[in-house]
Design a protein around this motif. Structure first.
Motif, PDB file in Angstrom:
ATOM      1  N   GLN A  71       5.690 -12.913 -20.019  1.00 22.23           N
ATOM      2  CA  GLN A  71       5.645 -13.600 -18.971  1.00 22.23           C
ATOM      3  C   GLN A  71       6.443 -14.922 -18.759  1.00 22.23           C
ATOM      4  O   GLN A  71       6.665 -15.719 -17.872  1.00 22.23           O
ATOM      5  CB  GLN A  71       4.424 -14.231 -18.692  1.00 22.23           C
ATOM      6  CG  GLN A  71       3.334 -13.136 -18.866  1.00 22.23           C
ATOM      7  CD  GLN A  71       1.913 -13.721 -18.103  1.00 22.23           C
ATOM      8  OE1 GLN A  71       1.259 -14.653 -18.089  1.00 22.23           O
ATOM      9  NE2 GLN A  71       1.131 -12.538 -17.514  1.00 22.23           N
ATOM     10  N   GLN A  72       7.754 -14.741 -19.608  1.00 20.03           N
ATOM     11  CA  GLN A  72       8.673 -15.484 -19.362  1.00 20.03           C
ATOM     12  C   GLN A  72      10.212 -15.032 -18.919  1.00 20.03           C
ATOM     13  O   GLN A  72      10.689 -14.331 -19.783  1.00 20.03           O
ATOM     14  CB  GLN A  72       8.967 -16.409 -20.673  1.00 20.03           C
ATOM     15  CG  GLN A  72       7.877 -17.042 -21.319  1.00 20.03           C
ATOM     16  CD  GLN A  72       7.564 -18.267 -20.264  1.00 20.03           C
ATOM     17  OE1 GLN A  72       8.285 -18.997 -19.789  1.00 20.03           O
ATOM     18  NE2 GLN A  72       6.328 -18.486 -20.172  1.00 20.03           N
ATOM     19  N   ARG A  73      10.498 -15.214 -17.999  1.00 20.13           N
ATOM     20  CA  ARG A  73      11.494 -14.570 -17.200  1.00 20.13           C
ATOM     21  C   ARG A  73      12.781 -14.710 -17.860  1.00 20.13           C
ATOM     22  O   ARG A  73      13.758 -13.971 -18.271  1.00 20.13           O
ATOM     23  CB  ARG A  73      11.867 -15.180 -15.562  1.00 20.13           C
ATOM     24  CG  ARG A  73      12.882 -14.218 -14.995  1.00 20.13           C
ATOM     25  CD  ARG A  73      13.141 -14.801 -13.479  1.00 20.13           C
ATOM     26  NE  ARG A  73      14.052 -14.296 -12.754  1.00 20.13           N
ATOM     27  CZ  ARG A  73      14.713 -14.759 -11.752  1.00 20.13           C
ATOM     28  NH1 ARG A  73      14.485 -16.019 -11.445  1.00 20.13           N
ATOM     29  NH2 ARG A  73      15.656 -14.097 -11.185  1.00 20.13           N
ATOM     30  N   MET A  74      13.079 -15.876 -18.543  1.00 18.58           N
ATOM     31  CA  MET A  74      14.308 -16.518 -19.345  1.00 18.58           C
ATOM     32  C   MET A  74      14.127 -16.039 -20.777  1.00 18.58           C
ATOM     33  O   MET A  74      15.342 -16.126 -21.406  1.00 18.58           O
ATOM     34  CB  MET A  74      14.717 -17.693 -19.062  1.00 18.58           C
ATOM     35  CG  MET A  74      14.826 -18.195 -17.338  1.00 18.58           C
ATOM     36  SD  MET A  74      16.169 -17.293 -16.575  1.00 18.58           S
ATOM     37  CE  MET A  74      17.784 -17.881 -17.356  1.00 18.58           C
ATOM     38  N   ASP A  75      13.087 -15.818 -21.348  1.00 12.66           N
ATOM     39  CA  ASP A  75      13.107 -15.303 -22.721  1.00 12.66           C
ATOM     40  C   ASP A  75      11.906 -14.284 -22.581  1.00 12.66           C
ATOM     41  O   ASP A  75      10.749 -14.159 -23.410  1.00 12.66           O
ATOM     42  CB  ASP A  75      12.312 -16.516 -23.369  1.00 12.66           C
ATOM     43  CG  ASP A  75      12.416 -16.263 -24.776  1.00 12.66           C
ATOM     44  OD1 ASP A  75      12.969 -15.184 -25.380  1.00 12.66           O
ATOM     45  OD2 ASP A  75      11.635 -16.789 -25.503  1.00 12.66           O
ATOM     46  N   LEU A  76      12.489 -13.207 -22.162  1.00 15.66           N
ATOM     47  CA  LEU A  76      11.292 -12.141 -21.779  1.00 15.66           C
ATOM     48  C   LEU A  76      11.205 -11.130 -22.912  1.00 15.66           C
ATOM     49  O   LEU A  76      12.374 -10.627 -23.489  1.00 15.66           O
ATOM     50  CB  LEU A  76      11.816 -11.250 -20.472  1.00 15.66           C
ATOM     51  CG  LEU A  76      10.878 -10.103 -19.911  1.00 15.66           C
ATOM     52  CD1 LEU A  76       9.561 -10.706 -19.547  1.00 15.66           C
ATOM     53  CD2 LEU A  76      11.323  -9.641 -18.647  1.00 15.66           C
ATOM     54  N   ILE A 406      12.242  -2.695 -19.984  1.00 14.43           N
ATOM     55  CA  ILE A 406      12.459  -4.164 -19.700  1.00 14.43           C
ATOM     56  C   ILE A 406      13.384  -4.495 -18.615  1.00 14.43           C
ATOM     57  O   ILE A 406      13.017  -5.551 -17.919  1.00 14.43           O
ATOM     58  CB  ILE A 406      12.818  -4.952 -21.011  1.00 14.43           C
ATOM     59  CG1 ILE A 406      12.615  -6.445 -20.938  1.00 14.43           C
ATOM     60  CG2 ILE A 406      14.465  -4.540 -21.212  1.00 14.43           C
ATOM     61  CD1 ILE A 406      12.643  -7.153 -22.227  1.00 14.43           C
ATOM     62  N   GLU A 407      14.281  -3.663 -18.378  1.00 20.00           N
ATOM     63  CA  GLU A 407      14.968  -4.037 -17.167  1.00 20.00           C
ATOM     64  C   GLU A 407      14.338  -3.924 -15.689  1.00 20.00           C
ATOM     65  O   GLU A 407      14.510  -4.950 -14.951  1.00 20.00           O
ATOM     66  CB  GLU A 407      16.228  -2.973 -17.170  1.00 20.00           C
ATOM     67  CG  GLU A 407      17.132  -3.032 -18.009  1.00 20.00           C
ATOM     68  CD  GLU A 407      16.936  -2.346 -19.335  1.00 20.00           C
ATOM     69  OE1 GLU A 407      17.370  -3.000 -20.570  1.00 20.00           O
ATOM     70  OE2 GLU A 407      15.819  -1.798 -19.349  1.00 20.00           O
ATOM     71  N   SER A 408      13.306  -3.006 -15.659  1.00 15.67           N
ATOM     72  CA  SER A 408      12.381  -3.060 -14.517  1.00 15.67           C
ATOM     73  C   SER A 408      11.453  -4.265 -14.463  1.00 15.67           C
ATOM     74  O   SER A 408      11.064  -4.649 -13.469  1.00 15.67           O
ATOM     75  CB  SER A 408      11.674  -1.725 -14.598  1.00 15.67           C
ATOM     76  OG  SER A 408      12.526  -0.529 -14.424  1.00 15.67           O
ATOM     77  N   LEU A 409      11.179  -4.512 -15.695  1.00 23.15           N
ATOM     78  CA  LEU A 409      10.277  -5.600 -15.728  1.00 23.15           C
ATOM     79  C   LEU A 409      10.903  -7.127 -15.429  1.00 23.15           C
ATOM     80  O   LEU A 409      10.044  -7.657 -14.859  1.00 23.15           O
ATOM     81  CB  LEU A 409       9.688  -5.756 -17.273  1.00 23.15           C
ATOM     82  CG  LEU A 409       8.678  -6.994 -17.528  1.00 23.15           C
ATOM     83  CD1 LEU A 409       7.201  -6.873 -16.826  1.00 23.15           C
ATOM     84  CD2 LEU A 409       8.365  -6.985 -19.170  1.00 23.15           C
ATOM     85  N   GLN A 410      12.013  -7.144 -15.527  1.00 23.03           N
ATOM     86  CA  GLN A 410      13.006  -8.398 -15.119  1.00 23.03           C
ATOM     87  C   GLN A 410      12.525  -8.457 -13.453  1.00 23.03           C
ATOM     88  O   GLN A 410      12.795  -9.615 -13.002  1.00 23.03           O
ATOM     89  CB  GLN A 410      14.166  -8.164 -15.466  1.00 23.03           C
ATOM     90  CG  GLN A 410      14.749  -8.350 -17.134  1.00 23.03           C
ATOM     91  CD  GLN A 410      14.689  -9.895 -17.311  1.00 23.03           C
ATOM     92  OE1 GLN A 410      14.482 -10.790 -16.281  1.00 23.03           O
ATOM     93  NE2 GLN A 410      15.263 -10.372 -18.398  1.00 23.03           N
TER      94      GLN A 410
END
Length: 447
Positions: A71-76, A406-410
């Motif tokens: 749940q951390q956009r910058m450290d996903l 993970i790209e879609s999760l971003q």
């Protein structure tokens, strides 16, 4: 039957957290033989799991999927991507084993996970203290068990919802099946103690009240302190964390627990999440006398417009007051976080939040008094934020909230459309602060 209780691997970068959910389930099914394996505590998790499957030869595997992502956009980090590896290994080594999956992460996406991963025989939705023992008695007749996903041929079935668990009837969760409980004593909340379940709040980004109910169900204070005393006297723990969403509410319950701890003179340090509305001099005195080390509050926003948009039912004034009270107590550390560009936020509100955040970094984090964060909301199922995101075009009704990469999760972090122009600045600030924190942390460690 032999049951292997398995904590799903998170990738190796996360802090160790005692698998309290599995401990409650194992306690409820104590009539059966039990072995616990936390993949996150292993040096070679998949290799060691392979060896345990062959040597222990379980009849049933109870796998806990607690977290989906960081749940951390910058450290996903996308923990879910490790799940298929575990499922495939289990069914390759032991194709005949009954594989049961549960946990908070699973419950959020239960139907999707069951549809995608046919290796899973049964899925326990929500609380499992009643469902899991019942399933062990009905492996051939799963339709008799509540809160259960199961397969009938190629068809996925789900049974009716059962009543919420009465916590007063649950015994203290067993710890004897943990190979080495000391590994969870990390100084950062690895040992958890629950005092209640349920949340009466309806914060717009959160589905906790759907997973645990709106009604707050409390454990007896004496039993809670019995568990703490066991951790200290039997297992040598010097610290723990109250794992509730809000330890402080209701105030009377928290007060009784603290007074019971003080009365027994238990020497232990602890941390807790608390409701800002409960932070006052009396509460701080009570928790400090009982060994509290740090309090984490959840304002999630600073400006009144953003607080209203998140349905927090608090004001900027209350946020400032709570943080000020905690900062003035030198014996307590403090932690909190603000969401950026959330619903209801304005450009002026963003500037206010940014100024207060930077001031908090200077006055709290750099002085070693705790930590404050600047983050984004991860859009999750069954939340008001999801509805808002569909309405304003951030996502569509068809957007998959459990994507397969993970790209879609971003793309599933909410940014209010009218504030997208400041997103590059926000990301730069968060990256810079993380870098500074890392440098300071390394210097302190060397000392």
């Amino acid at each position: 039957m032999r049951i292997l209780y398995l904590q799903q691997y998170l990738g190796g970068d996360e802090l160790l957290v005692m698998p309290i959910g599995l401990l409650y389930i194992a306690t409820a099914a104590s009539a059966h033989e039990a072995k616990l394996f936390d993949m996150n505590a292993a040096k070679n998790p998949y290799q060691e799991l392979d060896e345990i499957l062959r040597e222990y030869d379980p009849h049933v595997i109870a796998l806990s999927l607690r977290n989906i992502d960081s749940q951390q956009r910058m450290d996903l980090k996308y923990y879910y991507l490790e799940l298929p590896k575990t499922l495939q290994l289990v069914k390759t080594v032991k194709p005949e084993v009954f594989l049961v999956v549960g946990g908070a992460g699973f419950s959020m996406f239960a139907k999707t996970i069951m549809q995608r991963h046919r290796e899973i025989d049964f899925g326990i939705y929500l609380e499992g203290e009643t469902a899991f023992p019942a399933l062990l008695e009905n492996l051939q007749t799963p339709h008799k068990v509540s809160n259960l996903y199961y397969r009938k041929g190629s068809e996925l079935k789900v049974t009716e919802r059962g009543p919420l668990i009465d916590l007063e009837t649950l015994p203290i969760p067993r710890k004897d099946i943990i190979p080495d409980i000391k590994i969870y004593e990390t100084g950062k909340g690895g040992i958890g103690v629950n005092t209640k379940r349920g949340c009466p709040c309806r914060c717009s980004y959160c589905n906790y009240y759907l997973l645990n109910g709106l009604k707050v169900r409390m454990r007896p204070p004496v039993q809670v302190v019995d568990e703490i005393e066991e951790l200290v006297n039997k297992y040598g723990m010097k610290e723990f964390m109250f794992a509730d969403g809000m330890f402080s509410s209701p105030f009377r319950h928290a007060k009784e627990i603290c007074e019971e701890m003080k009365g027994r003179e238990i020497k232990v340090q602890w941390d807790a999440w608390c409701d800002i509305r409960d932070i006052n001099e009396e509460f701080i005195d009570i928790v400090s006398a009982a060994g509290c080390r740090s309090l984490i509050i959840s304002p999630d926003a600073y400006s009144n417009s953003a607080l209203e948009g998140l349905n927090k039912k608090i004001t900027t004034r209350q946020v400032r007051r709570a943080i000020k009270l905690l900062m003035h107590r030198s014996n307590l550390r403090i932690g909190f976080c603000f969401f950026q560009a959330s619903p209801g936020e304005t450009f002026w509100g963003y500037l206010q939040t940014l100024f207060y955040y930077i001031n908090s970094i200077i006055s709290i984090t750099l002085r070693g008094r705790g930590g404050c964060g600047f983050s984004w909301i991860r859009i999750e199922p069954d939340t008001q934020i999801r509805k808002t995101a569909v309405r304003d075009g951030t996502i569509t009704e068809e957007t998959e909230l459990l994507p397969e990469d993970i790209e879609s999760l971003q793309k599933l972090f909410y940014v209010k459309p009218s504030l997208r122009f400041i997103d590059p600045l926000s990301r730069m600030i968060v990256s810079s602060v993380s870098l500074i924190k890392g440098i300071i942390g390394r210097k302190r460690h060397k000392r």
